[in-house]
Scaffold this motif. Sequence first.
Motif, PDB file in Angstrom:
ATOM      1  N   ALA A 124      -7.912  12.287  -2.357  1.00 50.60           N
ATOM      2  CA  ALA A 124      -7.653  11.508  -1.146  1.00 50.60           C
ATOM      3  C   ALA A 124      -8.653  10.375  -0.948  1.00 50.60           C
ATOM      4  O   ALA A 124      -8.433   9.488  -0.114  1.00 50.60           O
ATOM      5  CB  ALA A 124      -7.676  12.424   0.077  1.00 50.60           C
ATOM      6  N   ILE A 125      -9.744  10.366  -1.693  1.00 49.00           N
ATOM      7  CA  ILE A 125     -10.801   9.369  -1.471  1.00 49.00           C
ATOM      8  C   ILE A 125     -10.277   7.952  -1.631  1.00 49.00           C
ATOM      9  O   ILE A 125     -10.423   7.100  -0.740  1.00 49.00           O
ATOM     10  CB  ILE A 125     -11.988   9.612  -2.432  1.00 49.00           C
ATOM     11  N   ALA A 126      -9.665   7.684  -2.768  1.00 48.23           N
ATOM     12  CA  ALA A 126      -9.201   6.321  -3.051  1.00 48.23           C
ATOM     13  C   ALA A 126      -8.080   5.910  -2.100  1.00 48.23           C
ATOM     14  O   ALA A 126      -8.108   4.815  -1.520  1.00 48.23           O
ATOM     15  CB  ALA A 126      -8.730   6.223  -4.504  1.00 48.23           C
ATOM     16  N   MET A 127      -7.082   6.783  -1.928  1.00 44.12           N
ATOM     17  CA  MET A 127      -5.914   6.427  -1.130  1.00 44.12           C
ATOM     18  C   MET A 127      -6.273   6.165   0.331  1.00 44.12           C
ATOM     19  O   MET A 127      -5.897   5.144   0.914  1.00 44.12           O
ATOM     20  CB  MET A 127      -4.873   7.549  -1.213  1.00 44.12           C
ATOM     21  N   ASP A 128      -7.009   7.073   0.956  1.00 44.11           N
ATOM     22  CA  ASP A 128      -7.353   6.904   2.370  1.00 44.11           C
ATOM     23  C   ASP A 128      -8.330   5.754   2.579  1.00 44.11           C
ATOM     24  O   ASP A 128      -8.301   5.085   3.620  1.00 44.11           O
ATOM     25  CB  ASP A 128      -7.944   8.203   2.922  1.00 44.11           C
ATOM     26  N   SER A 129      -9.176   5.521   1.596  1.00 45.08           N
ATOM     27  CA  SER A 129     -10.136   4.425   1.728  1.00 45.08           C
ATOM     28  C   SER A 129      -9.450   3.069   1.638  1.00 45.08           C
ATOM     29  O   SER A 129      -9.903   2.096   2.261  1.00 45.08           O
ATOM     30  CB  SER A 129     -11.219   4.543   0.652  1.00 45.08           C
ATOM     31  N   VAL A 130      -8.373   2.982   0.874  1.00 45.86           N
ATOM     32  CA  VAL A 130      -7.584   1.742   0.845  1.00 45.86           C
ATOM     33  C   VAL A 130      -7.011   1.471   2.229  1.00 45.86           C
ATOM     34  O   VAL A 130      -7.035   0.332   2.724  1.00 45.86           O
ATOM     35  CB  VAL A 130      -6.455   1.839  -0.204  1.00 45.86           C
TER      36      VAL A 130
ATOM     37  N   THR B 227       0.827  -1.208   0.000  1.00 46.34           N
ATOM     38  CA  THR B 227       0.000   0.000   0.000  1.00 46.34           C
ATOM     39  C   THR B 227       0.861   1.258   0.000  1.00 46.34           C
ATOM     40  O   THR B 227       0.479   2.288  -0.562  1.00 46.34           O
ATOM     41  CB  THR B 227      -0.930   0.011   1.224  1.00 46.34           C
ATOM     42  N   ALA B 228       2.044   1.168   0.617  1.00 45.95           N
ATOM     43  CA  ALA B 228       2.941   2.325   0.630  1.00 45.95           C
ATOM     44  C   ALA B 228       3.328   2.712  -0.794  1.00 45.95           C
ATOM     45  O   ALA B 228       3.468   3.897  -1.120  1.00 45.95           O
ATOM     46  CB  ALA B 228       4.192   2.020   1.452  1.00 45.95           C
ATOM     47  N   GLY B 229       3.493   1.716  -1.649  1.00 41.77           N
ATOM     48  CA  GLY B 229       3.809   1.995  -3.046  1.00 41.77           C
ATOM     49  C   GLY B 229       2.653   2.661  -3.765  1.00 41.77           C
ATOM     50  O   GLY B 229       2.861   3.579  -4.576  1.00 41.77           O
ATOM     51  N   ILE B 230       1.437   2.209  -3.469  1.00 41.27           N
ATOM     52  CA  ILE B 230       0.253   2.826  -4.086  1.00 41.27           C
ATOM     53  C   ILE B 230       0.111   4.274  -3.646  1.00 41.27           C
ATOM     54  O   ILE B 230      -0.193   5.171  -4.446  1.00 41.27           O
ATOM     55  CB  ILE B 230      -1.019   2.032  -3.724  1.00 41.27           C
ATOM     56  N   VAL B 231       0.340   4.518  -2.353  1.00 41.13           N
ATOM     57  CA  VAL B 231       0.267   5.887  -1.834  1.00 41.13           C
ATOM     58  C   VAL B 231       1.308   6.770  -2.533  1.00 41.13           C
ATOM     59  O   VAL B 231       1.036   7.920  -2.875  1.00 41.13           O
ATOM     60  CB  VAL B 231       0.489   5.901  -0.308  1.00 41.13           C
ATOM     61  N   THR B 232       2.491   6.211  -2.757  1.00 41.93           N
ATOM     62  CA  THR B 232       3.551   6.957  -3.454  1.00 41.93           C
ATOM     63  C   THR B 232       3.109   7.350  -4.851  1.00 41.93           C
ATOM     64  O   THR B 232       3.266   8.503  -5.278  1.00 41.93           O
ATOM     65  CB  THR B 232       4.826   6.121  -3.538  1.00 41.93           C
ATOM     66  N   VAL B 233       2.553   6.388  -5.581  1.00 40.58           N
ATOM     67  CA  VAL B 233       2.110   6.653  -6.956  1.00 40.58           C
ATOM     68  C   VAL B 233       1.069   7.763  -6.983  1.00 40.58           C
ATOM     69  O   VAL B 233       1.105   8.659  -7.838  1.00 40.58           O
ATOM     70  CB  VAL B 233       1.541   5.370  -7.593  1.00 40.58           C
ATOM     71  N   LEU B 234       0.145   7.727  -6.020  1.00 41.82           N
ATOM     72  CA  LEU B 234      -0.919   8.727  -5.979  1.00 41.82           C
ATOM     73  C   LEU B 234      -0.434  10.076  -5.463  1.00 41.82           C
ATOM     74  O   LEU B 234      -1.112  11.087  -5.633  1.00 41.82           O
ATOM     75  CB  LEU B 234      -2.063   8.231  -5.095  1.00 41.82           C
ATOM     76  N   SER B 235       0.758  10.096  -4.832  1.00 45.74           N
ATOM     77  CA  SER B 235       1.273  11.334  -4.251  1.00 45.74           C
ATOM     78  C   SER B 235       2.125  12.140  -5.220  1.00 45.74           C
ATOM     79  O   SER B 235       2.307  13.339  -5.027  1.00 45.74           O
ATOM     80  CB  SER B 235       2.110  11.021  -2.999  1.00 45.74           C
ATOM     81  N   ILE B 236       2.658  11.489  -6.247  1.00 50.35           N
ATOM     82  CA  ILE B 236       3.557  12.182  -7.171  1.00 50.35           C
ATOM     83  C   ILE B 236       2.751  13.074  -8.107  1.00 50.35           C
ATOM     84  O   ILE B 236       1.864  12.615  -8.812  1.00 50.35           O
ATOM     85  CB  ILE B 236       4.397  11.171  -7.989  1.00 50.35           C
ATOM     86  N   GLN B 237       3.063  14.349  -8.084  1.00 54.97           N
ATOM     87  CA  GLN B 237       2.427  15.325  -8.955  1.00 54.97           C
ATOM     88  C   GLN B 237       3.453  15.869  -9.949  1.00 54.97           C
ATOM     89  O   GLN B 237       4.605  15.460  -9.948  1.00 54.97           O
ATOM     90  CB  GLN B 237       1.827  16.467  -8.126  1.00 54.97           C
ATOM     91  N   ASN B 238       3.022  16.801 -10.781  1.00 57.10           N
ATOM     92  CA  ASN B 238       3.917  17.327 -11.818  1.00 57.10           C
ATOM     93  C   ASN B 238       4.929  18.328 -11.285  1.00 57.10           C
ATOM     94  O   ASN B 238       5.989  18.507 -11.890  1.00 57.10           O
ATOM     95  CB  ASN B 238       3.093  17.985 -12.931  1.00 57.10           C
ATOM     96  N   THR B 239       4.619  18.989 -10.174  1.00 57.46           N
ATOM     97  CA  THR B 239       5.517  20.009  -9.648  1.00 57.46           C
ATOM     98  C   THR B 239       5.670  19.855  -8.137  1.00 57.46           C
ATOM     99  O   THR B 239       4.875  19.177  -7.475  1.00 57.46           O
ATOM    100  CB  THR B 239       4.993  21.430  -9.938  1.00 57.46           C
ATOM    101  N   LYS B 240       6.700  20.516  -7.583  1.00 61.71           N
ATOM    102  CA  LYS B 240       6.914  20.487  -6.140  1.00 61.71           C
ATOM    103  C   LYS B 240       5.721  21.074  -5.398  1.00 61.71           C
ATOM    104  O   LYS B 240       5.245  20.516  -4.408  1.00 61.71           O
ATOM    105  CB  LYS B 240       8.152  21.313  -5.784  1.00 61.71           C
ATOM    106  N   ARG B 241       5.263  22.223  -5.874  1.00 62.72           N
ATOM    107  CA  ARG B 241       4.156  22.916  -5.204  1.00 62.72           C
ATOM    108  C   ARG B 241       2.916  22.036  -5.155  1.00 62.72           C
ATOM    109  O   ARG B 241       2.233  21.946  -4.131  1.00 62.72           O
ATOM    110  CB  ARG B 241       3.862  24.237  -5.914  1.00 62.72           C
ATOM    111  N   GLU B 242       2.597  21.390  -6.268  1.00 65.99           N
ATOM    112  CA  GLU B 242       1.427  20.511  -6.320  1.00 65.99           C
ATOM    113  C   GLU B 242       1.600  19.317  -5.392  1.00 65.99           C
ATOM    114  O   GLU B 242       0.660  18.892  -4.718  1.00 65.99           O
ATOM    115  CB  GLU B 242       1.208  20.026  -7.748  1.00 65.99           C
ATOM    116  N   THR B 243       2.820  18.746  -5.364  1.00 67.50           N
ATOM    117  CA  THR B 243       3.085  17.581  -4.527  1.00 67.50           C
ATOM    118  C   THR B 243       2.926  17.918  -3.047  1.00 67.50           C
ATOM    119  O   THR B 243       2.289  17.172  -2.288  1.00 67.50           O
ATOM    120  CB  THR B 243       4.503  17.041  -4.787  1.00 67.50           C
TER     121      THR B 243
END
Length: 326
Positions: free
Chosen positions: A104-110, A37-53
């Motif tokens: 956050a819906i999908a990630m936190d619900s997992v 699950t930590a890997g899934i959270v990582t995938v969902l956390s990566i955005q295009n920019t630092k500010r967005e992340t």
Amino acid sequence: MRESLWKPRLIKSLKIAAAAFAAIALAEELNLRYAATAGIVTVLSIQNTKRETLKSAGKRWLAFLCALLLSRACFSLMGYRLWAFGAYLFLFALLCFSAGWTEAIAMDSVLVSHFLTEQGMGLNLVANETMLLFIGTGAGIAVNLHLRRQQAEFRRLAEKVDGQMKGILHRMSMWLPREDKGEYDGACFPELKKSIGQAKDCAMSNYGNTVLSKSAYELDYVAMREQQSILLREIYDNIMRIRYLPKQAEQVASLLGQIGEDFHRDNTVEGLLEQQRELLLDMKAQPLPGSREEFEARAILFYILMQIKQFLEIKREFIISHGGHE
């Protein structure tokens, strides 16, 4: 073109895979349950920019706290059953949609689903889910720390836009005093719009990758050139309407040519505005038109002169607002 598209895609794909792998490996090293699950959270956390992340990570931690409270309430009232999880999903999704936390819906619900699987919300399990979220979001932030502003790329794109607009002004000065404009088309404007779009994308990316500084100089610069490009198109349309050529056409064409020669990023345009004012006064002092055709042509030229003033004032306002900062 294909290489320019595939290179960033390849880099981002490698970045996502490496970050997810590292997150899962760390979670396993810490003997956390549901380490993948930590890997899934990582995938969902990566955005295009630092500010967005960083912004996304902050929202997801706040959403996670709310998810813990809602799931605790639902499971306590209804037991660790599927319909209790469904009630939690309904309430949590409603909250996220209202607060703008949809990502956050999908990630936190997992993470919450593990409570249903384990049939409990003991402190150890809550700590386990918290660590999974911490590792996942941390890996997502870490992998984007290398992102830097592409200042050289923006400068290149801005110079390309400036060069195209300079060319448009030069062509206007050549074609305005000609009666036959059959070969003068507006093919340059779609290309200019495309170049401005590329510069805007780069400026937005640079802004998103600048966490400490909030300077919007590049975004404002592109917006300024975009407004000017709209005016250039309108001037072109008016030039194409002129069928009769009074002597004032040469004067307006000369001013357009001068603007093209002086067209660069740091020009304060004060001198050009003075030339525009002088030409306007001169045109007002000239004898009235002697025919309907001359009247219509001079009216269009007068309107073009006012558009030129607006074109220059847009640049002057930009220079004033940024204090000449490049």
